[in-house]
Design an enzyme around this catalytic site. Structure first.
Site, PDB file in Angstrom:
ATOM      1  N   HIS A   1       0.839  -1.198   0.000  1.00  0.00           N
ATOM      2  CA  HIS A   1       0.000   0.000   0.000  1.00  0.00           C
ATOM      3  C   HIS A   1       0.882   1.260   0.000  1.00  0.00           C
ATOM      4  O   HIS A   1       2.093   1.184   0.214  1.00  0.00           O
ATOM      5  CB  HIS A   1      -0.954   0.021   1.214  1.00  0.00           C
TER       6      HIS A   1
HETATM    7  P1  TYD Z   1      -2.553  -3.508   7.176  1.00  0.00           P
HETATM    8  O1  TYD Z   1      -2.294  -2.076   7.025  1.00  0.00           O
HETATM    9  O2  TYD Z   1      -3.239  -4.216   6.062  1.00  0.00           O
HETATM   10  O3  TYD Z   1      -1.228  -4.266   7.527  1.00  0.00           O
HETATM   11  P2  TYD Z   1       0.012  -4.512   6.558  1.00  0.00           P
HETATM   12  O4  TYD Z   1      -0.047  -3.455   5.526  1.00  0.00           O
HETATM   13  O5  TYD Z   1       1.189  -4.388   7.417  1.00  0.00           O
HETATM   14  O6  TYD Z   1      -0.129  -5.871   5.999  1.00  0.00           O
HETATM   15  O7  TYD Z   1      -3.380  -3.678   8.509  1.00  0.00           O
HETATM   16  C1  TYD Z   1      -3.975  -4.909   8.889  1.00  0.00           C
HETATM   17  C2  TYD Z   1      -5.296  -4.613   9.544  1.00  0.00           C
HETATM   18  O8  TYD Z   1      -5.109  -3.844  10.708  1.00  0.00           O
HETATM   19  C3  TYD Z   1      -6.210  -3.812   8.636  1.00  0.00           C
HETATM   20  O9  TYD Z   1      -7.520  -4.367   8.753  1.00  0.00           O
HETATM   21  C4  TYD Z   1      -6.226  -2.444   9.243  1.00  0.00           C
HETATM   22  C5  TYD Z   1      -5.916  -2.691  10.678  1.00  0.00           C
HETATM   23  N1  TYD Z   1      -5.156  -1.595  11.304  1.00  0.00           N
HETATM   24  C6  TYD Z   1      -5.756  -0.826  12.279  1.00  0.00           C
HETATM   25  O10 TYD Z   1      -6.934  -1.010  12.624  1.00  0.00           O
HETATM   26  N2  TYD Z   1      -5.029   0.172  12.880  1.00  0.00           N
HETATM   27  C7  TYD Z   1      -3.747   0.405  12.535  1.00  0.00           C
HETATM   28  O11 TYD Z   1      -3.136   1.332  13.084  1.00  0.00           O
HETATM   29  C8  TYD Z   1      -3.142  -0.398  11.499  1.00  0.00           C
HETATM   30  C9  TYD Z   1      -1.726  -0.152  11.057  1.00  0.00           C
HETATM   31  C10 TYD Z   1      -3.890  -1.392  10.931  1.00  0.00           C
END
Ligand code: TYD
Length: 402
Positions: A289
């Site tokens: 992302h």
């Molecule tokens: P995501 O950003 O997809 O993790 P990565 O990019 O590291 O694989 O986040 C995973 C899940 O956690 C997604 O459903 C969003 C949630 N999330 C929160 O609720 N708060 C946060 O601060 C973060 C970073 C993620």
């Protein structure tokens, strides 16, 4: 008009005086032509002069009420003609109404008035075009360039310092989302888009800098103002920066090491969120992302994690393999994380609260988002600037910050 007077008093007034002079000249020419060369039945200059006085008063009123000098420095010939038609037709109607109420219409020559306003229209358009050029060429070219800095409250101090290093004099600051701050380090903060556009126009700045702010957050309104003033956007920022986290190794290696980060000293943004990722197996990939606004500091207190960064044109990998290595990431960068060792821990300090809307999770969308401004990097390009977010007219002037 209030804003124009605030940021370009002398120049704005010079245009008003110029208009009055043009109006007088038009009247002199019209009455000379009509009165001298036609049988006017005893009609004289003295009889005509009160009309000229009323015309001048109406002219200044129309300028003030319709703001017909708005954007005068940045409008093209077509817009100049449109404003000229608006200004002169409204003035003409007002004059007719005034003369009607004074019951004096018949005593004055309608032909002279017609002629005067026709000449005035030509002088109005012509003199504005010429005077704009004169003002541009009269601009002192100081050693130091002047600029408006567009940034967020998190990066404003750092942005000013960076421009200082580039010998740029920051004249005004435009802060995203922050309308309450009036000055920072004695530099005026402009609150609204309208004010910022007015600064760009009337202060005749040399440069527009974006610092620590994804260029997509700059509204189209301001981009348009810059393009009209033939100003290019400069991004004086960095996509990412590797920072050294202070680490104290214990004399006894068995006691381990202590690393620390201190708010403003080490991190150029207020920390609104802290999160960490644990229990990930080796070779697993996360991320995929980009952020529109979020700035982050990443570090890996345990293990090894590859951070793949993509700015839409090239990919770079930064390996976080020790607790003392930090990676500062700006918005607008696509990132993927590869766990090179299972159970490695990724810690993140973020400048924004979690907001799903602020993420771009589709790579094609990210490319499209980023390429939108590259295609339009030429400020002289005449495509219409959108009124909302997407940025264009951007050149990247990256300074390395150590
Ligand atoms: P995501 O950003 O997809 O993790 P990565 O990019 O590291 O694989 O986040 C995973 C899940 O956690 C997604 O459903 C969003 C949630 N999330 C929160 O609720 N708060 C946060 O601060 C973060 C970073 C993620």
């Amino acid at each position: 008009m209030r804003i124009e007077l605030r940021y370009g008093k002398a120049k704005y007034i010079s245009f008003i005086i110029l208009d009055v002079l043009c109006l007088l000249l038009a009247n002199v020419l019209a009455s000379w032509l009509y009165l001298n060369h036609t049988e006017t039945g005893g009609y004289t200059y003295t009889q005509y002069s009160p009309v000229v006085l009323i015309m001048v008063v109406i002219d200044i009123l129309v300028t003030a009420l319709l703001n017909t000098l708005c954007r005068v420095l940045r409008r093209g010939t077509q817009r100049e003609i449109k404003e000229g038609i608006k200004h002169i037709s409204v003035s003409f109607v007002l004059l007719a109404v005034v003369l009607f109420f004074l019951r004096a219409g018949a005593a004055y020559s309608r032909v002279t008035v017609f002629l005067a306003y026709t000449f005035y229209f030509l002088f109005f358009v012509g003199s504005h075009i010429v005077w704009k050029r004169v003002l541009q060429s009269l601009r002192k070219r100081p050693e130091r360039k002047t600029a408006i800095l567009m940034t967020t409250d998190r990066f404003v101090d750092e942005g000013i310092d960076q421009l200082e290093k580039l010998h740029i004099d920051v004249k005004n600051i435009w802060l995203l989302k922050n309308l309450d701050i009036k000055t920072i380090k004695d530099i005026d903060v402009v609150g609204t888009y309208e004010e910022a556009a007015s600064v760009i126009c009337w202060k005749m700045l040399d440069k527009v800098y974006i610092y620590g702010l994804d260029h997509h957050m700059v509204p189209g309104y301001l981009l348009k103002a810059c393009r009209e003033m033939r100003l290019k956007f400069n991004l004086v920022d960095f996509n990412y920066r590797i920072i050294e986290i202070k680490t104290i190794e214990n004399k006894d290696p068995a006691m381990g090491a202590l690393s620390f980060l201190e708010g403003k000293r080490d991190i150029p943004f207020p920390i609104r969120r802290v999160y960490w990722i644990t229990k990930t197996e080796a070779e697993r990939r996360r991320g995929f992302h980009a952020h529109k606004l979020n700035c982050q500091l990443l570090f890996c207190p345990y293990g090894v994690i590859d951070i793949i960064l993509d700015d839409g044109q090239k990919r770079t990998t930064v390996t976080l393999d020790r607790p003392g290595k930090g990676l500062l990431l700006m918005p607008g960068l696509w990132r993927e994380m590869v766990w090179k060792q299972s159970d490695s821990v990724l810690c993140v300090l973020a400048s924004e609260y979690y907001e799903a809307k602020e993420y771009i999770r589709d790579y094609d969308e990210f490319i499209e988002y980023n390429s939108r401004y590259r295609d339009l990097a030429d400020p002289l390009k005449e495509s219409a600037a959108p009124e909302t977010v997407p940025a264009e007219s951007v050149s990247r002037e990256t300074v390395s910050v150590s």
